[in-house]
Design a protein around this motif. Structure first.
Motif, PDB file in Angstrom:
ATOM      1  N   LYS A  22       0.861  -1.183   0.000  1.00  0.00           N
ATOM      2  CA  LYS A  22       0.000   0.000   0.000  1.00  0.00           C
ATOM      3  C   LYS A  22       0.903   1.240   0.000  1.00  0.00           C
ATOM      4  CE  LYS A  22      -4.285  -1.695   0.600  1.00  0.00           C
ATOM      5  NZ  LYS A  22      -3.998  -3.129   0.614  1.00  0.00           N
TER       6      LYS A  22
ATOM      7  N   GLY B  54      -2.803  -0.493  -3.709  1.00  0.00           N
ATOM      8  CA  GLY B  54      -3.741   0.555  -3.326  1.00  0.00           C
ATOM      9  C   GLY B  54      -3.037   1.758  -2.733  1.00  0.00           C
TER      10      GLY B  54
ATOM     11  N   ILE C 133      -3.334   4.907   0.232  1.00  0.00           N
ATOM     12  CA  ILE C 133      -3.962   5.343   1.481  1.00  0.00           C
ATOM     13  C   ILE C 133      -3.658   6.822   1.688  1.00  0.00           C
ATOM     14  CG2 ILE C 133      -4.194   4.973   3.964  1.00  0.00           C
ATOM     15  CD1 ILE C 133      -2.968   2.210   3.584  1.00  0.00           C
TER      16      ILE C 133
ATOM     17  N   HIS D  60     -10.825   8.088  -8.549  1.00  0.00           N
ATOM     18  CA  HIS D  60     -11.319   6.720  -8.724  1.00  0.00           C
ATOM     19  C   HIS D  60     -11.549   6.389 -10.203  1.00  0.00           C
ATOM     20  CE1 HIS D  60     -11.984   5.537  -4.508  1.00  0.00           C
ATOM     21  NE2 HIS D  60     -12.280   6.814  -4.297  1.00  0.00           N
TER      22      HIS D  60
ATOM     23  N   PRO E  24      -7.158   0.558  -5.687  1.00  0.00           N
ATOM     24  CA  PRO E  24      -8.142   1.078  -4.716  1.00  0.00           C
ATOM     25  C   PRO E  24      -7.580   2.241  -3.911  1.00  0.00           C
ATOM     26  CG  PRO E  24      -7.241  -1.016  -3.975  1.00  0.00           C
ATOM     27  CD  PRO E  24      -6.748  -0.828  -5.378  1.00  0.00           C
TER      28      PRO E  24
ATOM     29  N   HIS F 280      -7.979   4.356  -0.313  1.00  0.00           N
ATOM     30  CA  HIS F 280      -8.482   4.326   1.055  1.00  0.00           C
ATOM     31  C   HIS F 280      -8.214   5.685   1.710  1.00  0.00           C
ATOM     32  CE1 HIS F 280      -8.670  -0.092   0.679  1.00  0.00           C
ATOM     33  NE2 HIS F 280      -7.481   0.018   0.102  1.00  0.00           N
ATOM     34  N   ARG F 281      -9.097   6.058   2.611  1.00  0.00           N
ATOM     35  CA  ARG F 281      -8.932   7.338   3.312  1.00  0.00           C
ATOM     36  C   ARG F 281      -8.982   7.117   4.822  1.00  0.00           C
ATOM     37  NH1 ARG F 281     -11.956  12.390   0.658  1.00  0.00           N
ATOM     38  NH2 ARG F 281     -10.486  13.344   2.119  1.00  0.00           N
ATOM     39  N   ILE F 282      -7.997   7.698   5.495  1.00  0.00           N
ATOM     40  CA  ILE F 282      -7.921   7.671   6.958  1.00  0.00           C
ATOM     41  C   ILE F 282      -7.918   9.116   7.431  1.00  0.00           C
ATOM     42  CG2 ILE F 282      -6.589   6.981   8.976  1.00  0.00           C
ATOM     43  CD1 ILE F 282      -7.648   4.608   7.494  1.00  0.00           C
TER      44      ILE F 282
ATOM     45  N   GLN G 221     -10.186   4.936  13.386  1.00  0.00           N
ATOM     46  CA  GLN G 221      -9.353   5.204  12.222  1.00  0.00           C
ATOM     47  C   GLN G 221      -7.978   4.544  12.360  1.00  0.00           C
ATOM     48  OE1 GLN G 221     -10.348   7.107   9.308  1.00  0.00           O
ATOM     49  NE2 GLN G 221     -12.257   6.528  10.321  1.00  0.00           N
TER      50      GLN G 221
ATOM     51  N   LYS H 140      -8.394   0.901  11.619  1.00  0.00           N
ATOM     52  CA  LYS H 140      -8.517   0.707  10.172  1.00  0.00           C
ATOM     53  C   LYS H 140      -7.150   0.788   9.505  1.00  0.00           C
ATOM     54  CE  LYS H 140     -10.790   2.715   6.101  1.00  0.00           C
ATOM     55  NZ  LYS H 140     -11.698   3.796   5.622  1.00  0.00           N
TER      56      LYS H 140
ATOM     57  N   LEU I 107      -5.025  -2.054   7.266  1.00  0.00           N
ATOM     58  CA  LEU I 107      -4.508  -1.810   5.922  1.00  0.00           C
ATOM     59  C   LEU I 107      -2.999  -2.012   5.843  1.00  0.00           C
ATOM     60  CD1 LEU I 107      -6.552   1.399   5.025  1.00  0.00           C
ATOM     61  CD2 LEU I 107      -6.811  -0.861   3.979  1.00  0.00           C
TER      62      LEU I 107
END
Length: 755
Positions: A371, A630, A632, A684, A690, A692-694, A746, A749, A753
């Protein structure tokens, strides 16, 4: 009732009441100074910026204690005396009976003490409440602090009293021994002032029946008609002349202090520096009143317009430079043609190839597709710096170092970038084998130390008046100004670890050891971004279409634009300073262009760094699709993203008038959030990997229940102030906020990831 009715005229026509009314009527500027101070210490002005804490928790030599309050006492008494001096110069001739009293100035001070005494009482109350509720000070500590304040106040008052006792004459001394007025009589403006005051003394006196003496006893005003009015005015004028001398000596003292401003012991508490500034302002007001009388306001306006004109013509214009750049080289033309020249496809492809070296080396650290992490940190002064440092320490530790291992890019603004850069430096030092613990609490203490005292004092004692001391960096001489002071304090609070040219980071970034940091301060002249990194990154304008010549280029690459001025030698601390230009505190930086451009805080264009991260991602989207599993976006922000919507109920006329402007200011971050969400949403469509958002955010409501006591300033405002100075309670609240329910979800999560 009859007794009260007979007492009322005595109160109304008493000297303290008449002086109070006279100040409101004729000295509204002085009264506004007091109102400003009252508003500051009670939290009605500057609460969001933490201004009240500078007065209620003054810091000297990184410590709040007896000495810091002693200095506050000294300068509070100095301002109070400046107020009395100015009032005496302006209005004593309206109360000619005072000139016939022994020690007339002392009598005047006693009766003119409504505002100083009211301020003292309010200040003491606010200090006690603040120290008890915010700094967890014990009663003995509070008493110790206040004893320092009172001692300082007493010392300054006694020094002034001694001077006035030795120099000022009353009517008896004047009649016995006439002072030599020949020098002053030869000054036309002073002579005219005396004649005007004499006319007022004879015709336009303010009625006073009673006054209070030095022992706080009421006395009836005696008939002074048998005294020569001219003699009384001469007594006043001699007193005034001595007071103006005091004003000039104090003014000179401030200039001298500016020479030693870089020595910590001369860096006064920020609130004390503001008191000095206010004292000088009041004294200048008094000096103008002494010399120009009723023309003082007009002459003051003329002087201001004249100085403003000279500044506009660059006679006094102050230019703050970026250390490492050579300003002796011919300036770069800052034109549309030049900007487009630096954004050509060949340059962008070359810069992309250099960055692909970093990405490929970063990829080699993993056996499987990793990632890719973008660290996007928000601005917000010390609050953001501490919050970012604390969050990175916590999250990197929770992921066993994988957060920084997977990080490729750091973007953002202001304090957040300072915190992130410091943590990046700690991780680099640890990688190089130095005995540094990146997660130690001492680094949180370092990054949250006070920077405001030396900055404010530099603004007062050096930038406004002196500005002639120099220092050398990279073989070039620069002024030791407020910009230098900011960097010097930042260097101290980060243990000197980041005092290096920005290109020193290039080798470690290319090896994939640390993430690339992109700083994006704003060009005031046209709103473009200035892309600053350890190497050229013109690909940040990759979306510009060559078939559309009117496309507005969003930014300029610092390394390419200022290559002939030594851009690779730019001090990294200067880059951080340019990105963290806090309004009125840290100065705008001038760059060697024609016309000259000035640089301001990165938060103006993107306070959260998300749009810059998307630009970077767009430039390398194909590589990211092929080499990662992906992306992040880790957004570390010092403000909640989804705030409660405020009601418009009870708006005043002023609110209605300012609403068009205030709505833009209040929704500034909302505009940026909407734009960032739009950009990431569109990503996107062109990125196969992919996304991802934190969002890890400092939201004060999460820890409000922990704070049981709320003082008058902090009530309904548990959020830490946006400032370069934090209180103990604010630091505790910021650090503990990572444990809130929202943030823990968060973090969990993020751990999933980055297993």
């Amino acid at each position: 009732m009859r007794k009260l009715y007979s007492l009322l005229p005595k109160i109304v026509f008493s000297f303290p009441v008449q002086l109070f009314l006279n100040n409101i009527r004729r000295n509204i500027v002085l009264v506004l100074c007091w109102i400003l101070l009252f508003a500051m210490i009670t939290g009605n002005f500057g609460k969001y910026l933490g201004i009240p804490y500078l007065f209620l928790d003054p810091e000297y030599l990184n410590n709040v204690g007896f000495t810091s309050f002693l200095i506050m006492g000294l300068l509070t008494a100095g301002f109070s005396m400046a107020f009395h001096i100015t009032c005496y110069i302006s209005d004593s001739h309206r109360f000619s009976f005072v000139g016939a009293l022994p020690r007339p100035f002392r009598k005047f001070v006693v009766n003119n003490s409504f505002f100083p005494m009211a301020f003292l009482g309010t200040y003491i109350y606010q200090v006690v409440a603040f120290q008890d509720n915010n700094e967890h000070s014990s009663p003995n500590e509070i008493i110790f602090y206040l004893s320092g304040f009172f001692l300082g106040y007493l010392i300054m008052t006694l020094l002034f009293s001694l001077y006035f006792r030795l120099t000022n004459k009353d009517i008896i001394k004047y009649m016995v021994c006439r002072i030599d007025e020949k020098i002053k009589q030869n000054v036309q403006v002073t002579r005219a002032s005396v004649m005007r005051k004499l006319d007022i003394a004879r015709k336009r006196q303010i009625r006073v029946d009673y006054y209070i003496d030095n022992r706080l006893r009421a006395h009836k005003v005696e008939d002074t008609s048998f005294y020569d009015k001219a003699a009384i005015i001469q007594v006043f004028d001699q007193n005034h002349f001595n007071l103006v001398i005091i004003e000039l000596l104090i003014f000179t003292g401030v200039l001298v202090l500016g020479i030693f401003k870089d020595y910590p012991m001369f860096q006064l508490p920020a609130a004390a520096s503001f008191m000095i500034f206010l004292t000088i302002f009041v004294m200048l007001f008094g000096a103008f009143s002494y010399w120009f009388g009723e023309w003082s306001a007009t002459m003051g306006l003329v002087a201001f317009l004249f100085i403003n004109y000279l500044v506009g013509e660059d006679f006094f214009a102050k230019k703050y430079e970026a250390f490492g750049l050579d300003y002796q080289e011919a300036p770069v033309p800052y034109t549309i043609k030049t900007i487009r020249k630096h954004v050509d496809s060949a340059a962008m492809e070359q810069d992309k190839e250099e960055t692909l070296i970093q990405l490929n080396n970063w990829r080699k650290k993993f056996t499987e597709k990793p990632k890719m992490v973008f660290l996007c940190v928000s601005g917000g002064g010390k609050r953001a710096a501490l919050w970012t440092m604390n969050t990175l320490q916590y999250c990197d530790s929770a992921t066993h170092g994988n957060l920084m291992k997977n990080a490729v890019l750091i973007t953002g603004a202001s304090g957040g970038l300072i915190g992130a850069s410091y943590f990046r430096e700690l991780k680099l030092r640890r990688f190089m084998g130095e005995s540094i613990d990146p997660y130690a609490a001492i680094h949180r203490r370092n990054i949250s130390t006070d920077n405001l005292n030396p900055l404010i004092f530099s603004l007062l004692a050096n930038d406004l008046f002196v500005g002639f001391t120099k220092f050398q960096y990279a073989g070039i001489n620069y002024e030791r100004d407020r910009a230098y002071t900011f960097e010097d304090q930042l260097n101290q609070s980060t243990l000197g670890l980041m005092d290096k040219p920005i290109t020193d980071y290039e080798v470690y970034e290319k090896q994939g050891i640390i993430p690339l940091a992109i700083l994006t301060p704003t060009v005031i002249n046209d709103g473009r971004k200035l892309y600053i990194a350890s190497r050229p990154i013109s690909f940040m304008n990759y979306e510009v279409r060559r078939d559309y010549p009117r496309a507005k280029i969003g930014g300029i690459d610092f390394q390419r634009f200022f290559r002939d001025h030594g851009a690779p030698q730019l001090r990294f601390l200067s880059a951080l300073r340019m990105s963290a230009t806090f309004p009125y505190i840290t100065p705008n930086t001038s760059l060697p262009t024609e016309p000259r451009i000035e640089i301001m805080d990165a938060g103006i264009s993107d306070n959260f760094g998300l749009s810059d991260a998307v630009r970077f991602l767009y430039a390398f989207k194909n590589w990211v699709d092929e080499n990662t599993s992906g992306v992040i976006f880790v957004s570390i922000r010092d403000s909640p993203k989804l705030k409660d919507i405020s009601s418009a109920i009870g708006s005043t006329i002023v609110d209605d008038l300012t609403q068009p402007i205030s709505s833009v200011y209040n929704n500034f971050e909302n505009f940026q959030d909407i734009n960032s969400d739009l950009l990431i949403g569109e990503a996107h469509s062109w990125l196969k990997a992919p996304i991802h958002r934190i969002d890890i955010q400092y939201q004060a409501e999460n820890y409000v229940p922990i704070l049981q006591k709320m003082d008058s300033i902090r009530q309904n405002n548990a959020r830490a102030s946006l400032s370069w100075r934090l209180t103990t309670r604010e630091k505790e609240g910021i650090i503990s906020n990572i444990h809130s329910g929202r943030n823990q979800k968060q973090v969990k999560k993020l751990m999933e990831l980055l297993p």
